[in-house]
Design an enzyme around this catalytic site. Structure first.
Site, PDB file in Angstrom:
ATOM      1  CG  ASN A 115      34.667  -1.806  23.821  1.00  0.00           C
ATOM      2  OD1 ASN A 115      35.711  -1.174  23.673  1.00  0.00           O
ATOM      3  ND2 ASN A 115      34.623  -2.986  24.400  1.00  0.00           N
ATOM      4  N   GLY A 116      35.564  -0.300  20.808  1.00  0.00           N
ATOM      5  CA  GLY A 116      36.429  -0.826  19.745  1.00  0.00           C
ATOM      6  C   GLY A 116      36.933   0.316  18.885  1.00  0.00           C
TER       7      GLY A 116
ATOM      8  CE  LYS B 167      40.275  -5.917  36.572  1.00  0.00           C
ATOM      9  NZ  LYS B 167      41.663  -5.713  37.036  1.00  0.00           N
TER      10      LYS B 167
ATOM     11  NE  ARG C  26      34.296  -3.205  29.255  1.00  0.00           N
ATOM     12  CZ  ARG C  26      34.809  -4.384  28.952  1.00  0.00           C
ATOM     13  NH1 ARG C  26      34.892  -5.331  29.868  1.00  0.00           N
ATOM     14  NH2 ARG C  26      35.251  -4.636  27.749  1.00  0.00           N
TER      15      ARG C  26
ATOM     16  CD  GLU D 208      51.479  -7.114  39.427  1.00  0.00           C
ATOM     17  OE1 GLU D 208      51.889  -6.862  38.283  1.00  0.00           O
ATOM     18  OE2 GLU D 208      50.305  -6.931  39.768  1.00  0.00           O
TER      19      GLU D 208
ATOM     20  CB  CYS E  30      34.307   1.581  25.689  1.00  0.00           C
ATOM     21  SG  CYS E  30      35.275   2.899  24.965  1.00  0.00           S
TER      22      CYS E  30
ATOM     23  CG  HIS F 275      74.928  -4.509  33.986  1.00  0.00           C
ATOM     24  ND1 HIS F 275      76.247  -4.635  33.649  1.00  0.00           N
ATOM     25  CD2 HIS F 275      74.579  -5.666  34.605  1.00  0.00           C
ATOM     26  CE1 HIS F 275      76.694  -5.830  34.031  1.00  0.00           C
ATOM     27  NE2 HIS F 275      75.695  -6.473  34.625  1.00  0.00           N
TER      28      HIS F 275
ATOM     29  CD  GLU G 251      48.437  -1.004  36.915  1.00  0.00           C
ATOM     30  OE1 GLU G 251      48.607  -1.792  37.854  1.00  0.00           O
ATOM     31  OE2 GLU G 251      47.644  -1.215  35.995  1.00  0.00           O
TER      32      GLU G 251
ATOM     33  CD1 TRP H  85      40.866   4.273  29.051  1.00  0.00           C
ATOM     34  CD2 TRP H  85      41.299   3.689  26.930  1.00  0.00           C
ATOM     35  NE1 TRP H  85      42.233   4.287  28.880  1.00  0.00           N
ATOM     36  CE2 TRP H  85      42.527   3.930  27.590  1.00  0.00           C
ATOM     37  CE3 TRP H  85      41.331   3.310  25.597  1.00  0.00           C
ATOM     38  CZ2 TRP H  85      43.755   3.804  26.962  1.00  0.00           C
ATOM     39  CZ3 TRP H  85      42.556   3.189  24.962  1.00  0.00           C
ATOM     40  CH2 TRP H  85      43.756   3.430  25.645  1.00  0.00           C
TER      41      TRP H  85
ATOM     42  CE  LYS I 273      49.294  -3.734  40.162  1.00  0.00           C
ATOM     43  NZ  LYS I 273      48.735  -4.809  39.428  1.00  0.00           N
TER      44      LYS I 273
END
Ligand code: M6R
Length: 608
Positions: free
Chosen positions: A101-102, A603, A27, A481, A2, A504, A488, A75, A485
């Site tokens: 926000n929270g 983010k 955000r 990483e 947010c 395995h 996402e 968000w 990517k």
């Protein structure tokens, strides 16, 4: 998670808020809304599910002229994304509006109490209770009413509150969620971060947990929750509004990939002195560092992968146990921590709730806590005895790129400096590292120059059913990483695996539709990695390798190769990840994805 922005001053508030929301959209982008007190003294609210562009369309010819207002991009946590659940939220009288926000953790109990007291709550959100609590507490002074309401809240919040009858005033408050005050010339701002307001002012106050900010056009007063005035310094933002613009690139992610050589240079600025790595940020804790007997690194997501490089080096160079743990798990099985434990919290935003909670736990148990972050004034810096900044500049795309490579470079420098201070890094090794670090920016630039051929390869792999990324040692974080990517921004399944583990279990996923992406740069584990690559090839998987220039063997084994320059093994993670970032970017573009704002993500993750 947010984004919030507020403005009071002589400009027309609506365009300032919409501009701020566009810059904060990374955000969260489930919904967007603004509230204004118009020139006629009316409260105007418009809010829509979807991105800021949907809100802007709904506003048609633009919002009404106003000198004060607040805005929010969401968000979703409590309540699905909808027009009704979009912020701002109002009280029963329609005079008080709130953006948040929270998470208000006790909102159910507060909601029941408010409904029993005669309030009508319309949305499914936790936030709406705040508007009604302020309504109950209001006796003509908004700041006093907000302070009273805060006493009822449990959880985390960055809030901005506006009252129609006090039309030049906004009140903000923070607890475990970011909020800054922008101090302009005859105008004031509140925002989740500087990106929203840096086009108007670079002078900011980083609010601390528990602070309440009472802003008017020509003043900003910060108090604690009892109303006692606090003396908070004004800091200067070191980057310009242009740094947070796309600058001609199709996406922020592509721009930020191309910024990596410059970001690496910035991360090293002032830290390579002659033949040694020196982080002066560690000077104040130098005495305590002398006694450390273990290192714990904590981080989430991309930052966690970067921290794996650090943990390996601390262990190798210091000769003490060192490991990295995902911050959200750290608390459930905390290791033995005392004053001899060095805890390093790696977080780009400095606001990740899980990382902050883990760092707080470590600090409470007496550890030396060092923050490694990109964000000056962020919450993690307050949990830490020393802060080392990435100096990478603002990163807007949700998918981290330049902050990953600068995190790796900075954890390497951090490990080297601590080892040198403890007399455990031979001068020759330090010199060799400094030389390799100095070469990195131009090597990164050379790797990025191959973007067109990476795009061409991505075209041939973009229709894959999924991907298996493997690496060993310092290639392993790059594989993790690279896979993240893809996940996402392409919404395709990608596994990042330790190459030795392939046999395995996950090897059963390989077939002609699931390529194997192998980080096979020059290293002590190269031959073993090649064996794993061959195992994949034998299962008919196409093999895409990241390899070191001059490797003649790999060309015969892999279907396609991304070449990177040679460097020291600990730094190879940085160069190996660059083609994987570009590969993920082009796969996502070819699949028509929303690269900068992928679905379901935000983010900065300020909830646990
Ligand atoms: O701000 P932080 O570095 O603490 O963020 C941690 C993760 O949320 C972040 O790295 C996330 O995984 C990114 N979206 C990766 O691209």
């Amino acid at each position: 998670m947010c984004g919030i922005v507020g403005y009071t001053g002589p400009r027309d508030a609506g365009p300032v808020l919409l501009d701020g929301l566009r810059r904060l959209e990374y955000r969260g982008y489930d919904s967007a809304g603004i509230a204004l007190v118009t020139e006629d003294g009316d409260l105007f609210v418009e809010k829509r599910a979807g991105k800021v562009a949907v809100l802007t369309d709904a506003l048609g010819g633009g919002p009404p002229t106003a000198g004060v207002g607040l805005g929010h991009t969401r968000w979703a946590t409590h309540g699905r994304p909808s027009d009704l659940n979009a912020h701002p939220h109002s009280d029963c009288s329609g005079r008080i509006t709130v953006v948040h926000n929270g998470i208000v953790e006790n909102f159910r109990e507060l909601r029941d109490e408010l409904v029993a007291g005669g309030h009508t709550l319309r949305s499914e959100t936790d936030t709406e209770v705040v508007a009604h609590l302020v309504e109950d507490a209001y006796e003509g002074d908004l700041a006093a009413a907000v302070r009273a309401a805060l006493g009822r809240l449990q959880g985390a919040y960055a809030l901005v509150v506006m009252h129609r009858d006090e039309p030049d005033r906004l009140v903000g408050a923070r607890l475990n969620a970011p909020l800054i005050v922008g101090v302009g010339d005859g105008e004031s701002f509140l925002a989740s971060d500087a990106a929203a307001i840096v086009a108007y002012t670079k002078r900011v106050i980083f609010l601390a947990d528990g602070d309440v900010a009472d802003i008017r056009p020509g003043s900003a007063v910060v108090t604690d929750r009892s109303g006692a005035v606090l003396d908070r310094p004004i800091d200067e933002i070191q980057w310009s509004a242009e740094a947070a613009e796309k600058g001609g690139y199709a996406h922020f992610m592509l721009k930020e990939i191309h910024e990596q050589p410059a970001a690496l240079t910035a991360a090293m600025t002032g830290r390579l002195r002659g033949d040694a790595v020196c982080l002066e940020e560690l000077d104040p804790i130098a005495k305590r560092l002398a006694g450390i007997d273990r290192v714990e690194m904590i981080a989430c997501g991309t930052a966690y992968y970067a921290s794996l490089v650090g943990a390996a080096l601390f262990q190798e160079w210091l000769g003490v146990p060192a490991r990295s743990t995902v911050a959200s798990e750290f608390r459930y099985s905390p290791p033995p921590i005392d004053a001899r434990t060095l805890v390093i919290a790696v977080t780009q935003s400095g606001e990740t709730a899980d990382t902050i909670a883990a760092a707080r736990l470590a600090g409470d148990r007496g550890a030396i806590v060092v923050a490694l972050t990109n964000t000056v004034g962020s919450a993690i810096t307050r949990e830490s005895h020393a802060s080392v900044f990435l100096q990478a500049g603002p990163e807007v795309a949700v998918a981290a790129t330049k902050t990953f490579v600068t995190q790796v470079a900075t954890v390497v420098m951090l490990a080297a400096d601590v080892a040198r201070r403890l007399g455990r890094l031979p001068a020759e090794k330090d010199r060799e590292l400094v030389e390799a670090l100095r070469r990195l920016p131009s090597q990164a630039a050379r790797t990025i120059e191959k973007a067109a051929s990476i795009e061409e390869v991505a075209g041939r792999y973009a229709s894959a059913a999924g991907y298996m990324y493997i690496g060993r040692s310092f290639g392993y974080p790059a594989a993790l990483e690279g896979a993240l990517k893809i996940k996402e921004i392409s919404y395709l399944h990608a596994e990042g695996y330790a190459a030795g583990e392939l046999k395995h279990g996950p090897i059963s996923l390989l077939d002609p539709e699931v390529p194997l992406v192998a980080v096979a740069t020059r290293s002590a584990v190269y031959e073993k990695l090649i064996s794993n690559l061959m195992e994949g090839k034998a299962r008919d998987a196409r093999v895409l390798a990241v390899a070191t220039e001059g490797d003649t063997q790999i060309e015969r084994l892999a279907t396609d190769v991304f070449w990177v320059p040679d460097t020291l093994e600990p730094l190879s993670t940085i160069l190996a990840v660059i083609p994987l970032q570009l590969f993920a970017y082009y796969v996502a573009v070819k699949r028509g994805r929303d690269v900068d704002q992928p679905r379901n993500l935000a983010k900065s993750v300020t909830v646990e």
